[in-house]
Design an enzyme around this catalytic site. Sequence first.
Site, PDB file in Angstrom:
ATOM      1  N   SER A 104      -3.226  15.975 -29.765  1.00  0.00           N
ATOM      2  CA  SER A 104      -4.028  17.182 -29.595  1.00  0.00           C
ATOM      3  C   SER A 104      -4.417  17.794 -30.939  1.00  0.00           C
ATOM      4  O   SER A 104      -5.069  17.167 -31.754  1.00  0.00           O
ATOM      5  CB  SER A 104      -3.261  18.171 -28.715  1.00  0.00           C
ATOM      6  OG  SER A 104      -4.054  19.251 -28.319  1.00  0.00           O
ATOM      7  N   ASP A 246     -10.417  20.823 -30.262  1.00  0.00           N
ATOM      8  CA  ASP A 246      -9.319  20.248 -31.029  1.00  0.00           C
ATOM      9  C   ASP A 246      -9.399  18.731 -30.915  1.00  0.00           C
ATOM     10  O   ASP A 246     -10.363  18.184 -30.377  1.00  0.00           O
ATOM     11  CB  ASP A 246      -7.969  20.780 -30.540  1.00  0.00           C
ATOM     12  CG  ASP A 246      -7.727  20.494 -29.065  1.00  0.00           C
ATOM     13  OD1 ASP A 246      -8.704  20.212 -28.347  1.00  0.00           O
ATOM     14  OD2 ASP A 246      -6.566  20.540 -28.625  1.00  0.00           O
ATOM     15  N   ASP A 248      -8.128  16.324 -29.159  1.00  0.00           N
ATOM     16  CA  ASP A 248      -8.324  15.615 -27.881  1.00  0.00           C
ATOM     17  C   ASP A 248      -9.240  16.373 -26.939  1.00  0.00           C
ATOM     18  O   ASP A 248      -9.418  15.982 -25.794  1.00  0.00           O
ATOM     19  CB  ASP A 248      -6.982  15.311 -27.214  1.00  0.00           C
ATOM     20  CG  ASP A 248      -6.296  16.543 -26.656  1.00  0.00           C
ATOM     21  OD1 ASP A 248      -6.555  17.659 -27.156  1.00  0.00           O
ATOM     22  OD2 ASP A 248      -5.475  16.401 -25.727  1.00  0.00           O
ATOM     23  N   ASP A 250      -9.145  19.203 -25.290  1.00  0.00           N
ATOM     24  CA  ASP A 250      -8.757  19.962 -24.106  1.00  0.00           C
ATOM     25  C   ASP A 250      -8.822  21.467 -24.378  1.00  0.00           C
ATOM     26  O   ASP A 250      -8.545  22.275 -23.498  1.00  0.00           O
ATOM     27  CB  ASP A 250      -7.370  19.555 -23.584  1.00  0.00           C
ATOM     28  CG  ASP A 250      -6.248  19.807 -24.581  1.00  0.00           C
ATOM     29  OD1 ASP A 250      -6.530  20.213 -25.730  1.00  0.00           O
ATOM     30  OD2 ASP A 250      -5.081  19.584 -24.208  1.00  0.00           O
TER      31      ASP A 250
END
EC number: 5.4.2.10
Length: 418
Positions: A104, A246, A248, A250
């Site tokens: 992340s 960010d 990833d 999400d």
Amino acid sequence: MGRLFGTDGVRGVANADLTAELALGLSVAAAHVLAEAGTFAGHRPTAVVGRDPRASGEFLEAAVVAGLASAGVDVLRVGVLPTPAVAYLTGALGADLGVMLSASHNAMPDNGIKFFARGGHKLADELEDRIEQVYEQHRTGEPWDRPTGAGVGRVKEYDEGFDKYVAHLIAVLPNRLDGLRIVLDEAHGAASRVSPEAFTRAGAEVVTIGAEPDGLNINDGCGSTHLGLLKAAVVEHGADLGIAHDGDADRCLAVDAAGEEVDGDQILAVLALAMREAGTLRGDTVVATVMSNLGFKLAMEREGVELVQTAVGDRYVLEAMKEKGYALGGEQSGHVIVLDHATTGDGTLTGLMLAARIAATGRSLADLAGVMERLPQVLVNVRDVDKSRVTTSAELSQAVAEAERELGATGRVLLRPS
């Protein structure tokens, strides 16, 4: 051995804490546990596997794929895609599980493994605990049944995942984004191709920064944890807004036309009112954590929207949403869940819906976000104390009560033993 799973999968420094051996073993254990739980229900299981662009994701992906295939699971490799894309594809393709390799917003040396159950849902604590137990049994020498011949899993590239996910994002938008100029900061991460493509197809004029991942530069001075570059770019290009993800994707944070930050609480407030107007905010309720700004709570009260608060962590927000059937929830950090269209936080979807509200109303982001006033919020970490006293100390409770009396209706004190 301490618990491997944290609040969002298994994370650590790649090739130190998170090794290829661990990734392979956890994947075998996950296949066995989910099969025992009835997920595979008598048919040949399938898994969707994706990753962010970290260099370590290449060897960790190979280990995960090897583990799953050795346990008899057919694997669809979707390559570099956001976490919410892997969750969506797990459900859309009827796969039995999904695996995402990402840490992340963490720095590049870290990596992580997230498992999704059938439908693209995060695993319950008991399933994570069972995976750890089975992994430890295998690691210490207990044999497991290994398929041979035609029983081993097959591995295929699923290149259609990119277009399928982008088409899903466009299909759920309430209106197009024509006329908007938007700067996108992709954090050199998993959404570097997806997000610009989705916003462009939706009609926006797109300026992209932080979209040249090389495996080493993810989250490096850019993205949702470093908004300086985005703020400058929005002002430089005269954009209507900026969106930051960010690593990833999400998460979603935003920047208004003047270069001012719009955080997750403000985004939630804008979307809550938009969804209530559209009749899709079930129960006229939004779910957030106890760390949400007090200004958000006061704004929702003023607007007649009920606020349900949970422990910190998007998984707890999601649990509350699923239990009561609520449609919208999220965190100040930019994890926003729109449950009708996603099973987890989706930064690209959030950004698209925020931009759609601007396009539909003709109002600026600053004007829309002005529905709430961000009140001063100070976070203090106190080290080397007895955390159990947070809930047991009468002296501490009295001190908190006195402080809250001084603050009145526009202040609060929150203690967390974390």
